[in-house]
Design an enzyme around this catalytic site. Structure first.
Site: not given
Ligand code: UDP
Length: 469
Positions: A19, A115
């Site tokens: 990520h 995210d």
């Protein structure tokens, strides 16, 4: 807030190097092309040496702040990664609020980019009057599934695994029920409920940036970008591939030195991402399959785990000496054709090397994009999360991957592994996948270049954010 200050963006990645890497690349572009400054807000669970080292390599316009740890003693030990991430994210809301408020008063904070497991924090950005966008570190197929999930939940009455017909999502390859995203496989597990919770939040974002590009998923892109503009969901911007850049400073590793001595396009790179593990038996079969294939290989070995293939996801390392789990005599017998490294390899440098001719991968989306952008065809060996869905796309739509067939017990046997490895490295199937991935490599570069689809998508978003100053 001085009007002369550069626009500032706060970025919140959920834990996992997969990520962090793409968001860091995105932030670097915002800094260099659009003159932003940025702050990465990291969760305490991401606190490890690899993360700290990585954040310290970013340009000085990108700083980072770590959130305090939240108690997780009440979370059952068998809770999935998705459940843990979701709980950490919600319990960190007060601390995220403090950081955003502080940034609001000390910088020209214009936007918040979270995210996909951290969208609960959008409400804070809304209160502060800044933009709030979501970043999907995976693909358009995943996003389509999340948009469709509330409807699927309401209309499919049985567990997805029991569906006789594959699930047909608009613009995507058909997905057999048993291969759906792992947290959706068991409706009675908490993580299923969490995914429904997140699916709702996706609609609250003002825009969704996705680490994919139009040529990689043309049908999904058509479906999502047209639908978004029409208002059925937030606008979707494919801005990828955002992949980590090869390290400029680190000393040449053993892997690279070894690859320097191998013939061009002759080595299969074997790695299961930052945390994927195999069972003890499967690790043994894989090693023997590689040996039997007679091909050269660079094999990243992590200690096996017989419980959960994602069990080392947060730590990116293994507990014991992983090489001790390899079959008796394997290292000695293969020393002329193979290099085995414990836990971690400089993947992007390996994939960029001329000697690398194939990638046996767990199909994590970063690994996939890295392979595509370096023109390396794949063997798809999915383990968890959305990886089985990625594998279906790579085999059947993008056509850049071959797949081994599992035996009745779900294990890949050594003969089958040897067959698929030979086919990728020397067979016609491998040749086709190699040609196709070369096309996608060129398309990826074109998407990112000025005038390309990903460049234009990011341009639109960055200018909107800047316009709010
Ligand atoms: N990675 C690496 N060396 C390794 C394993 C992984 O550099 O030995 C990097 C890889 O290049 C990629 C990321 O870690 O950028 C893994 O992300 P991916 O989405 O492929 O899988 P995940 O780790 O999230 O399962």
């Amino acid at each position: 807030r001085g009007a002369g200050l550069r626009p500032h963006i706060a970025v919140l990645p959920t834990p996992g190097m997969g990520h962090l890497f793409p968001l860091a690349e995105l932030a670097k572009i915002l800094v260099s092309r659009y003159h932003f400054t940025a702050t990465f807000i990291t969760f305490a669970v991401s606190e490890n040496k690899a993360t700290r080292d990585f954040l310290s390599t970013l340009p000085s316009a990108i700083s980072s702040v770590s959130l305090p740890a939240v108690p997780l003693d009440d979370v059952p030990p068998d809770a999935t990664i998705e459940t843990r991430m979701s709980i950490v994210s919600i319990r960190s809301l007060p601390a995220i609020r403090d950081v955003l408020q502080e940034l609001r008063s000390t910088t020209n904070l214009v936007a918040f980019l979270a995210d996909f497991f951290a969208a609960d924090s959008f409400c804070i950005a809304r209160e502060l009057g800044i933009f709030y966008y979501m970043f999907i570190p995976t693909n358009l197929q995943f996003l389509t599934l999340m948009f469709e999930l509330p409807t699927l939940h309401a209309t499919v009455k049985c567990p997805f695994q029991e569906l006789v017909e594959p699930i047909k999502l608009p613009g995507c390859v058909p997905i057999p029920g048993p291969q759906i995203l792992t947290p959706l496989r068991n409706r009675s597990n908490d993580c299923y409920r969490w995914m429904l919770h997140h699916a709702d939040l996706y609609h609250q974002a003002q825009g969704i940036l996705v680490n994919s590009f139009v040529a990689m998923e043309p049908r999904s892109a058509k479906h999502l970008t047209a639908g978004g503009r029409a208002g059925s969901h937030p606008p979707v911007y494919p801005v990828g591939p955002m992949i980590q850049s090869p390290s400029a400073t680190s000393p040449t590793s053993l892997c690279i030195k070894w690859l320097d001595e191998q013939p061009q396009c002759s080595v299969l790179f074997v790695s299961f991402g930052s945390g994927g593990t195999l069972t003890r038996r499967q690790l043994g079969e894989l090693a023997l399959g590689l040996e039997q294939s007679g091909q050269r290989f660079l094999f990243v070995v992590r200690s096996p785990s017989d419980e959960d293939s994602s069990s080392t996801y947060f730590t990116a390392s293994t507990r014991e000496n992983p090489l001790s789990y390899l079959p008796e005599g394997f290292l000695e017998r293969t020393k002329d054709v193979g290099l085995v490294v414990p836990s971690w390899a400089p993947q992007i440098e390996v994939l960029s090397h001329d000697a690398t001719g194939g990638f046996l991968s767990h199909c994590g989306w970063n690994s996939t994009l890295e392979s595509v952008s370096r023109g390396v065809p794949m063997i798809a060996w999915p383990l968890f999360a959305e990886q089985s869905m990625n594998a279906l796309m790579l085999e059947n739509a993008a056509r850049i991957a071959l797949r081994p067939k599992a035996g009745d017990d779900g294990t890949f046997g050594r003969e089958e592994i040897a067959r698929v490895v030979r086919e990728l490295m020397e067979g016609d199937g491998g040749k086709e996948a190699r040609n196709r991935v070369k096309e996608l490599k060129a398309a990826a570069a074109a998407a990112l270049a000025e005038g390309g689809s990903s460049y234009a998508a990011l341009d639109e978003v960055a200018n909107k954010w800047k316009g709010s100053l």
